[in-house]
Write a protein that holds these residues in place. Sequence first.
Motif, PDB file in Angstrom:
ATOM      1  N   CYS A  60       0.950  -1.448   0.705  1.00  0.00           N
ATOM      2  CA  CYS A  60       0.021  -0.086  -0.354  1.00  0.00           C
ATOM      3  C   CYS A  60       0.919   1.366   0.134  1.00  0.00           C
ATOM      4  CB  CYS A  60      -1.217  -0.001   1.014  1.00  0.00           C
ATOM      5  SG  CYS A  60      -1.980   1.052   1.303  1.00  0.00           S
ATOM      6  N   VAL A  62      -0.120   4.060   0.844  1.00  0.00           N
ATOM      7  CA  VAL A  62      -0.289   4.992   2.204  1.00  0.00           C
ATOM      8  C   VAL A  62       0.688   4.241   3.292  1.00  0.00           C
ATOM      9  CG1 VAL A  62      -1.764   6.686   3.450  1.00  0.00           C
ATOM     10  CG2 VAL A  62      -2.182   5.713   0.776  1.00  0.00           C
ATOM     11  N   CYS A  63       0.257   2.917   3.380  1.00  0.00           N
ATOM     12  CA  CYS A  63       0.599   2.713   4.792  1.00  0.00           C
ATOM     13  C   CYS A  63       1.875   1.799   4.867  1.00  0.00           C
ATOM     14  CB  CYS A  63      -0.568   2.256   4.992  1.00  0.00           C
ATOM     15  SG  CYS A  63      -1.353   0.675   5.266  1.00  0.00           S
ATOM     16  N   ASN A  65       1.003  -1.185   3.960  1.00  0.00           N
ATOM     17  CA  ASN A  65       0.488  -2.489   4.382  1.00  0.00           C
ATOM     18  C   ASN A  65       0.302  -3.800   3.407  1.00  0.00           C
ATOM     19  OD1 ASN A  65      -1.157  -4.938   5.038  1.00  0.00           O
ATOM     20  ND2 ASN A  65      -3.020  -3.354   4.898  1.00  0.00           N
ATOM     21  N   CYS A  72      -4.961  -0.110   0.529  1.00  0.00           N
ATOM     22  CA  CYS A  72      -4.797  -1.362   1.102  1.00  0.00           C
ATOM     23  C   CYS A  72      -6.568  -0.983   1.484  1.00  0.00           C
ATOM     24  CB  CYS A  72      -4.177  -1.674   1.839  1.00  0.00           C
ATOM     25  SG  CYS A  72      -4.273  -0.876   3.324  1.00  0.00           S
ATOM     26  N   CYS A  75      -7.209   1.370   4.840  1.00  0.00           N
ATOM     27  CA  CYS A  75      -6.695   2.439   4.216  1.00  0.00           C
ATOM     28  C   CYS A  75      -8.225   3.074   3.421  1.00  0.00           C
ATOM     29  CB  CYS A  75      -5.902   2.703   2.842  1.00  0.00           C
ATOM     30  SG  CYS A  75      -3.888   3.378   4.104  1.00  0.00           S
TER      31      CYS A  75
HETATM   32 ZN    ZN Z   1      -2.789   1.137   3.469  1.00  0.00          ZN
END
Ligand code: ZN
Length: 201
Positions: A60, A62-63, A65, A72, A75
């Motif tokens: 992911c 953003v995070c 994951n 993901c 998110c």
């Molecule tokens: Zn994420």
Amino acid sequence: MASAVAGPEIERLIQLLARLPGLGPRSARRAALHLIKKREQLMVPLASALEAASEKITVCRVCGNIDSQNPCTVCTDPRRDPSVIVVVADVADLWALERANAVSARYHVLGGTLSPLDGVGPEDLTIEQLVNRVHSGDVKELILALSATVDGQTTAHYITDLVASSGVKVTRLAHGVPVGGELDYLDEGTLAAAIKQRLPL
Ligand code: ZN
């Protein structure tokens, strides 16, 4: 060296299974035999699941994951509180916390913990991305869900210092008596932490 008991396809299957965590050569042979016996119910669906997953899995953006969609599932889940970020070292920790079903927040996967001895520095982890998320303005609390080890705590302090100026509340997991735990069986470090962090009833 022991002679092979099966053809190269089966031997290869056993060798690959033996590389999985928790499986040694013996249990890999048992797992392989189980798969072979359950060929239609298990082996064929597992093979296609592995193929589908290996094609689609991404990290992911953003995070950090791991998922088959990007951003993901976590998110993009609108029911989660976007103002709280739980910081974990690894995806396994994220999954463990989700199993506990105790928090409905977003996550940030660091990709490990700082470890000067092993040569792991801030640039090897997703700390910069985390700081950027914190400064994006939507975040009110960071929960540092890191291991109670020297490396975990070093990482927690490092992150705390980095985000100190942002005004975001930084918390960490409690240390202490496990649920269902008997005091007599606890180590001194855990007991000492539990006494220091006692709570009013
Ligand atoms: Zn994420």
